[in-house]
Write a protein that holds these residues in place. Structure first.
Motif, PDB file in Angstrom:
ATOM      1  N   THR A 101      -3.927  82.307  31.529  1.00 49.62           N
ATOM      2  CA  THR A 101      -3.648  82.605  30.138  1.00 49.62           C
ATOM      3  C   THR A 101      -2.322  81.814  29.672  1.00 49.62           C
ATOM      4  N   PRO A 102      -1.190  81.870  30.363  1.00 52.32           N
ATOM      5  CA  PRO A 102      -0.244  81.226  29.686  1.00 52.32           C
ATOM      6  C   PRO A 102      -0.490  79.428  29.917  1.00 52.32           C
ATOM      7  N   ILE A 103      -1.134  79.170  30.818  1.00 55.50           N
ATOM      8  CA  ILE A 103      -1.544  77.741  31.006  1.00 55.50           C
ATOM      9  C   ILE A 103      -2.362  77.283  29.891  1.00 55.50           C
ATOM     10  N   ILE A 104      -3.316  78.197  29.426  1.00 55.88           N
ATOM     11  CA  ILE A 104      -4.066  77.715  28.144  1.00 55.88           C
ATOM     12  C   ILE A 104      -3.148  77.531  27.114  1.00 55.88           C
ATOM     13  N   ILE A 105      -2.133  78.589  26.691  1.00 56.56           N
ATOM     14  CA  ILE A 105      -1.312  78.423  25.567  1.00 56.56           C
ATOM     15  C   ILE A 105      -0.363  77.112  25.727  1.00 56.56           C
ATOM     16  N   ALA A 106       0.203  77.192  27.001  1.00 56.56           N
ATOM     17  CA  ALA A 106       1.050  75.811  27.096  1.00 56.56           C
ATOM     18  C   ALA A 106       0.293  74.360  27.290  1.00 56.56           C
ATOM     19  N   GLY A 107      -1.089  74.622  27.668  1.00 55.08           N
ATOM     20  CA  GLY A 107      -1.752  73.367  27.428  1.00 55.08           C
ATOM     21  C   GLY A 107      -2.102  73.033  25.989  1.00 55.08           C
ATOM     22  N   VAL A 108      -2.300  73.955  25.193  1.00 52.46           N
ATOM     23  CA  VAL A 108      -2.525  73.552  23.728  1.00 52.46           C
ATOM     24  C   VAL A 108      -1.280  73.155  23.079  1.00 52.46           C
ATOM     25  N   VAL A 161       1.078  70.909  30.619  1.00 51.91           N
ATOM     26  CA  VAL A 161       1.059  69.655  30.445  1.00 51.91           C
ATOM     27  C   VAL A 161      -0.236  69.003  31.393  1.00 51.91           C
ATOM     28  N   ILE A 162      -0.095  69.213  32.589  1.00 56.13           N
ATOM     29  CA  ILE A 162      -1.168  68.571  33.353  1.00 56.13           C
ATOM     30  C   ILE A 162      -2.585  69.128  32.917  1.00 56.13           C
ATOM     31  N   ALA A 163      -2.829  70.362  32.462  1.00 56.61           N
ATOM     32  CA  ALA A 163      -3.937  70.547  32.158  1.00 56.61           C
ATOM     33  C   ALA A 163      -4.434  69.825  30.827  1.00 56.61           C
ATOM     34  N   ALA A 164      -3.626  69.727  30.006  1.00 59.26           N
ATOM     35  CA  ALA A 164      -3.807  68.760  28.777  1.00 59.26           C
ATOM     36  C   ALA A 164      -4.097  67.513  28.906  1.00 59.26           C
ATOM     37  N   LEU A 165      -3.521  66.796  29.987  1.00 59.44           N
ATOM     38  CA  LEU A 165      -3.844  65.481  30.481  1.00 59.44           C
ATOM     39  C   LEU A 165      -5.406  65.390  30.952  1.00 59.44           C
ATOM     40  N   LEU A 166      -5.419  66.350  31.910  1.00 62.44           N
ATOM     41  CA  LEU A 166      -6.803  66.434  32.619  1.00 62.44           C
ATOM     42  C   LEU A 166      -8.010  66.674  31.648  1.00 62.44           C
ATOM     43  N   ALA A 167      -7.629  67.443  30.492  1.00 63.04           N
ATOM     44  CA  ALA A 167      -8.465  67.597  29.494  1.00 63.04           C
ATOM     45  C   ALA A 167      -8.614  66.518  28.511  1.00 63.04           C
ATOM     46  N   ASN A 168      -7.908  65.420  28.687  1.00 64.70           N
ATOM     47  CA  ASN A 168      -7.902  64.214  28.099  1.00 64.70           C
ATOM     48  C   ASN A 168      -7.301  64.459  26.518  1.00 64.70           C
ATOM     49  N   GLY A 169      -6.832  65.602  26.348  1.00 70.63           N
ATOM     50  CA  GLY A 169      -6.132  65.998  24.912  1.00 70.63           C
ATOM     51  C   GLY A 169      -7.149  67.077  24.263  1.00 70.63           C
ATOM     52  N   SER A 170      -8.249  67.241  25.083  1.00 69.16           N
ATOM     53  CA  SER A 170      -9.264  68.223  24.067  1.00 69.16           C
ATOM     54  C   SER A 170      -8.540  69.576  24.118  1.00 69.16           C
ATOM     55  N   PRO A 171      -8.366  70.212  22.917  1.00 68.19           N
ATOM     56  CA  PRO A 171      -8.118  71.789  23.256  1.00 68.19           C
ATOM     57  C   PRO A 171      -9.054  72.565  23.806  1.00 68.19           C
ATOM     58  N   GLY A 217     -11.276  71.398  25.946  1.00 69.19           N
ATOM     59  CA  GLY A 217     -11.277  71.189  27.680  1.00 69.19           C
ATOM     60  C   GLY A 217     -10.045  71.860  28.265  1.00 69.19           C
ATOM     61  N   VAL A 218      -9.003  72.176  27.503  1.00 71.51           N
ATOM     62  CA  VAL A 218      -8.033  72.696  27.975  1.00 71.51           C
ATOM     63  C   VAL A 218      -8.261  74.217  28.772  1.00 71.51           C
ATOM     64  N   ILE A 219      -9.152  74.858  27.850  1.00 73.94           N
ATOM     65  CA  ILE A 219      -9.727  76.334  28.357  1.00 73.94           C
ATOM     66  C   ILE A 219     -10.117  76.032  29.979  1.00 73.94           C
ATOM     67  N   PHE A 220     -10.938  74.939  30.036  1.00 68.10           N
ATOM     68  CA  PHE A 220     -11.483  74.914  31.250  1.00 68.10           C
ATOM     69  C   PHE A 220     -10.613  74.495  32.492  1.00 68.10           C
ATOM     70  N   THR A 221      -9.764  73.412  32.052  1.00 70.62           N
ATOM     71  CA  THR A 221      -8.817  72.918  32.980  1.00 70.62           C
ATOM     72  C   THR A 221      -7.850  73.824  33.260  1.00 70.62           C
ATOM     73  N   ALA A 222      -7.249  74.793  32.194  1.00 70.43           N
ATOM     74  CA  ALA A 222      -6.214  75.924  32.746  1.00 70.43           C
ATOM     75  C   ALA A 222      -6.943  76.840  33.701  1.00 70.43           C
ATOM     76  N   ILE A 223      -8.112  77.287  33.314  1.00 72.58           N
ATOM     77  CA  ILE A 223      -8.580  78.206  34.273  1.00 72.58           C
ATOM     78  C   ILE A 223      -8.999  77.718  35.552  1.00 72.58           C
ATOM     79  N   PHE A 224      -9.111  76.386  35.730  1.00 77.52           N
ATOM     80  CA  PHE A 224      -9.108  75.749  36.992  1.00 77.52           C
ATOM     81  C   PHE A 224      -7.719  75.890  37.799  1.00 77.52           C
ATOM     82  N   PHE A 225      -6.656  75.513  36.876  1.00 77.57           N
ATOM     83  CA  PHE A 225      -5.398  75.809  37.494  1.00 77.57           C
ATOM     84  C   PHE A 225      -5.020  77.192  37.984  1.00 77.57           C
ATOM     85  N   GLY A 226      -5.568  78.206  37.131  1.00 81.84           N
ATOM     86  CA  GLY A 226      -5.354  79.560  37.384  1.00 81.84           C
ATOM     87  C   GLY A 226      -6.067  79.823  38.654  1.00 81.84           C
TER      88      GLY A 226
END
Length: 362
Positions: free
Chosen positions: A75-82, A289-299, A301-310
């Motif tokens: 959850t916090p990684i999604i918001i921080a990723g956005v 920040v890492i989740a946003a980069l891994l998602a190539n800046g896609s908001p 995509g950040v949902i999925f990369t943040a769940i991955f890190f979570g």
């Protein structure tokens, strides 16, 4: 048999992959390399990589409680990723999300234990305080970036340490709970974020993060201001020549990014800890920040990369219990991802600089 025309820039451009597909393939390569690197590290510590990774998966998704735990970590990684995505899509790089998260978390806790307000309203005011604190914390780096062209990467990185140490001082020496650990007094129950399940601390903050990601995606794709932001991100000079107020937009983009970073801290305080404590959210901002980069800046995509890190965070608890592998393996795993993504960014910047583009192209 190839002809001379095939070697022209136009012909070469025609053979290039679509930008979205190129970005997706690049992120998949980064993940594969990270998995291989993590497996090598696991073997070096004398464990079976397959056993470690299967245990990691069971720890993240093996039951409804563990799935809820993974979503709680995400959850916090999604918001921080956005928050990081907002800066990236404007051609900027906000590395200070961690510090903004700490400031937002402390501001939400302060409103939560210092004021008596009706239920619902108390929660909204505390979240608003977190948003304001995050925006104010990035104000100085944003101003210097917009006015003087100062590198925001350096200034936002340095602001992280100041924020963490400042909130530690306030927690330990000013607002410390009498007789307790390094933490403030608990917030009032009227400021709590509603929990989704009885068996987990997963809370309404998950829906806040999902709404932010979807809303920002619609903003980028459906509004003229979003188009200006995308133009800045792909070619800032072209945006300036096209009449877009780049300096003003730089300030606005960074302030919005910092505000969302502060919101991530507010959600963590009001939904999970119900107080502010020293080191209350270690690394969530950096993971965003890492989740946003891994998602190539896609908001989205950040949902999925943040769940991955979570899932990595949640699964590492069981991994450490049932295997000889330490949780630090996850840190090494993330480091491999950072290295791979950073290599892609550098190659993209070098290629884009030849085309007159400044930083990012999504």
């Amino acid at each position: 048999m190839s002809t001379e025309a095939d070697t022209t820039p136009t012909a070469r451009a025609g053979r290039q992959l679509p930008a979205w597909l190129e970005g997706l393939l690049g992120q998949m390569v980064a993940l594969v390399i990270a998995i291989i690197g993590g497996g090598i590290i696991v073997m070096l510590v004398g464990e079976d990589p397959i056993l470690v990774f299967t245990t990691l998966l069971r720890g993240a998704f093996g039951s409804s409680e563990r799935i809820a735990g993974s979503l709680l970590q995400a959850t916090p990684i999604i918001i921080a990723g956005v928050a990081a995505c907002i800066a990236l899509r404007g051609g900027l790089f906000n590395i200070g999300v961690e510090g903004q998260l700490y400031m937002g978390g402390f501001a939400a806790a302060f409103v939560g234990f210092q004021f008596a307000l009706p239920a619902g309203l108390h929660m909204v005011v505390a979240l608003a305080a977190a948003v304001v604190a995050g925006g104010l914390w990035i104000l100085i780096p944003a101003f210097f970036r917009a006015r003087f062209g100062t590198n925001e990467v350096v200034s936002t990185i340095l602001s992280n340490y100041v924020a963490i140490l400042l909130t530690s001082y306030l927690t330990i020496d000013v607002f410390k709970r009498p007789g307790g650990w390094s933490e403030t007094a608990p917030i009032a129950t009227t400021a709590y974020l509603p929990q989704l399940f009885d068996f987990s601390r997963l809370n309404f903050g998950l829906f806040i993060g999902l709404a932010l990601a979807v809303g920002f995606h619609l903003f980028l794709t459906r509004t003229s201001t979003g188009y200006e932001m995308n133009t800045m991100g792909s070619n800032m000079k072209f945006a300036e020549y096209g009449g877009i107020p780049v300096r003003r937009n730089i300030l606005i983009v960074l302030l919005c990014s910092g505000a969302v970073g502060g919101l991530a801290g507010g959600v963590e305080t009001l939904g999970v800890h119900h107080r502010f404590m020293e080191g209350f959210a270690p690394g969530f901002g950096f993971d965003g920040v890492i989740a946003a980069l891994l998602a190539n800046g896609s908001p989205i995509g950040v949902i999925f990369t943040a769940i991955f890190f979570g899932a990595l965070r949640a699964g590492s608890l069981l991994m450490e219990v049932e295997t000889n592998a330490s949780r630090e393996v996850i840190t090494v795993f993330q480091a491999f991802i950072i290295l791979c993504v950073s290599a892609q960014v550098l190659l993209r910047r070098r290629r884009d600089s030849n085309q007159g583009e400044r930083r990012w192209r999504f």
